[in-house]
Design a protein around this motif. Sequence first.
Motif: not given
Length: 108
Positions: A24-29, A20, A42, A38
Amino acid sequence: MGKIRKTYDIEYKLQAINLYLEEGMGAKSIGKELGIAYAIVERWINHYKREGIQGLEEKRGKAKGYNKGRPKIEPLSDAGKIQRLEAENAYLKKLLALKKEMILKRKR
């Protein structure tokens, strides 16, 4: 029956946090990549932002603060058992007398 919840070690949680923060990845990915929901990712991110690495430690089953949790009870001695039973008998006798009194008042 209750749900059995899986626990994850801190290294695994830090791996998700690093994805994260550094990638820079999102929680879903991150969830898809690691094979977890996810919402869990989070939650870890929010705990990490608030409390740092201590926020990632497992907290379930631990009492918080002084004198919290189930008290440790030592078995009663025979004298203690007798005293407790005598007090219980006295309480029940008073309760029975009050109940009889209430029944008599209703009949009048």
